[in-house]
Scaffold this active site. Structure first.
Site, PDB file in Angstrom:
ATOM      1  N   CYS A 152      -0.233  -0.011  -7.136  1.00  0.00           N
ATOM      2  CA  CYS A 152       0.154   1.043  -8.075  1.00  0.00           C
ATOM      3  C   CYS A 152       1.204   0.566  -9.073  1.00  0.00           C
ATOM      4  CB  CYS A 152       0.721   2.244  -7.323  1.00  0.00           C
ATOM      5  SG  CYS A 152      -0.426   3.052  -6.223  1.00  0.00           S
ATOM      6  N   VAL A 156       0.750   0.842 -13.054  1.00  0.00           N
ATOM      7  CA  VAL A 156       1.499   1.841 -13.826  1.00  0.00           C
ATOM      8  C   VAL A 156       2.206   1.196 -15.011  1.00  0.00           C
ATOM      9  CG1 VAL A 156       3.486   3.403 -13.749  1.00  0.00           C
ATOM     10  CG2 VAL A 156       1.772   3.499 -11.948  1.00  0.00           C
TER      11      VAL A 156
END
Length: 522
Positions: A152, A156
């Protein structure tokens, strides 16, 4: 407390008086919990249809999603290639989770590294982490290939793996010719099956996209087998056996069986077995490519058809009787090899087993959950056995899964009352089995908590769990089992029918009250 000469496991250790007193003290002085009556009242309410309707209206919360994240699948895919080190561009905590998850399921050490991104990398990007990480991983663990995926954090902030790996090579941290295939695998979309697909496509893209000039479908006379996210090691082995008995030349593209099932002989094997780089490079020369779990291999299918120019056979996961028939007939057609007599005999034994068990299985209601191809194949097999699937839940299934499931269920009288739940989670599943009781449920280890809740409502409401799926943490050695082919169908049938008979035993143990049937009279 523990005594040197009387070491106890957590059960029954924590049932000793001193531990019970400690737990009670914690509850009374620190938890600020409601009284037992209020807790029971709330529990009872969560078993009602009123609560189920409210449960299915929630939109912004997932409770126990019955799936894992993309990088987990990418790691499993990478483990299936010879001397390949899975490398996750992200934090140490993520990789610790992936390794622990697989450790607990396979009972084996799982090699995987990260480049330890922390707060500064989250702000400024992880390029330096990548440079140092690739160089260190190659020097310390000496893999022939490093397969990179993301978590993640990297996704991101928008880290570009292609640029980062290119810059690392340009700066001399790894040689230019050293294989570093990659895949972007954001954890906040998709699931573990998506991650496997992305990583596999990344690997075959790396080795074949710009090397197709001398490739020609059918040139090597083989067929390719792509397993997808597969955690039953017996399924790789049954494919090897069936194709071997037919004399079909083939390549298994990603095979982690050796590294995930190493012997205890005093030798540690960081790498063992797996598909070679040479086999990947030669894969476009195969006659065609079989996708064993086609619902989860969409990206792979597009690449194989567009780049390798393979006409990918349209088929379903080879689970159960009919779809194993379909697979073997398509293999025979593609390879020109007849189906082996040994497999015909094996099929007959499966049919015999199905007839032997039909009395005990006909009309039984089973609810199940799991990945798209698994639930598709399991539901099909259950209907072949005369079982009526009641609820089928697939968190990572979409409209395509639902449409295929409904079409298949409409073709059998056993599927007329089946309810499908795409995108739902295990808290939804709990409501389903508490308000519409099936006889059994099929799924991974997480279903044990649902079984305990059904039992807490009352013995007559208990729904036993039959453990088939991934992960299986609370039983040993099931990862070596088989679910595909006739052999897999035999094993699953044995598991299911004996669960039914074990339950019948349990319900007929009352001396002189319920012990009139299913006893040993001679």
């Amino acid at each position: 407390m523990q005594q040197v000469d009387d070491i106890k496991p957590c059960y029954p250790l924590f049932r000793q008086d001193e531990y019970k007193a400690t737990l009670k003290n914690k509850q009374d002085n620190f938890e600020e919990r409601h009284d037992a009556g209020k807790i029971q009242e709330t529990f009872n309410w969560t078993t009602t249809m009123e609560y189920r309707e409210l449960n299915f209206k929630r939109e912004a919360l997932t409770v126990n999603p019955a799936k894992a994240c993309q990088p987990l699948g990418a790691v499993l895919c990478a483990l299936g290639f010879e001397k390949t080190l899975p490398y996750v561009h992200g934090s140490q905590g993520c990789v610790a989770y992936f390794r622990t998850y697989f450790n607990r399921h396979f009972r084996e050490p799982v090699s995987c590294v990260s480049d330890s991104m922390t707060e500064d990398a989250a702000v400024f990007g992880g390029q330096q982490n990548m440079k140092d990480g690739l160089e260190n991983a190659k020097a310390m663990y000496k893999p022939d290939m490093i397969a990179v995926s993301t978590t993640c954090m990297a996704e991101v902030i928008g880290d570009d793996l292609n640029a980062f790996i290119r810059n690392s090579k340009n700066a001399g941290h790894v040689p230019e010719e050293y294989p570093v295939p990659f895949a972007h695998t954001p954890s906040f979309v998709g699931s573990h099956v998506t991650g496997w697909d992305n990583m596999f496509e990344g690997i075959i893209r790396y080795f074949t996209l710009n090397h197709m000039d001398d490739k020609e479908p059918g040139k090597n006379g083989k067929i390719n087998i792509v397993p997808g996210f597969e955690t039953y090691l017996g399924n790789y082995r049954v494919m090897h056996r069936m194709l071997g008995e037919m004399g079909v030349p083939y390549t298994m593209l990603s095979d982690p069986t050796e590294v995930l099932d190493t012997p205890a002989d005093g030798q540690f094997r960081m790498y063992a077995g797996g598909t070679t780089q040479a086999e990947v490079k030669d894969a476009p020369n195969a006659r065609t490519t079989f996708l064993l779990q086609p619902m989860q291999l969409e990206k792979t299918k597009k690449f194989v058809e567009a780049t390798w120019k393979h006409d990918v056979p349209k088929m379903s996961i080879p689970m159960g009787l009919e779809w194993t028939d379909e697979f073997l007939m398509k293999v025979s057609e593609a390879s020109g090899k007849p189906i082996a007599p040994s497999l015909v005999k094996e099929r007959g034994r499966l049919v015999d087993m199905m007839m032997d068990s039909h009395t005990w299985l006909h009309g039984k209601k089973i609810s199940l959950y799991g990945d798209p191809d698994f639930t598709f194949g399991m539901t099909k097999f259950l209907t072949e056995l005369g079982v009526e699937p009641l609820h089928v839940l697939c968190n990572n299934g979409g409209k395509k899964w639902e449409k295929a499931m409904r079409k298949m269920l409409d073709e059998t009288p056993y599927g007329k009352n089946t309810q499908l739940f795409a995108g739902a989670d295990l808290w939804h599943f709990r409501s389903l089995v508490l308000t519409e009781k099936p006889d059994f449920m099929i799924g991974n280890s997480y279903g044990k908590f649902i079984q305990r809740d059904t039992l807490h409502k009352g013995k007559e409401f208990e729904v036993p769990l039959i453990r088939i799926g991934f992960p299986i943490f609370d039983r040993h050695h099931l990862h070596r089992a088989t679910t595909l082919g006739y052999e897999g169908a035999m094993q699953m049938l044995t598991t299911i029918v004996n669960a039914v008979m074990e339950r019948l035993d349990e319900e007929t143990r009352g001396m002189g009250t319920t012990d009139y049937n299913h006893d040993l009279v001679r």
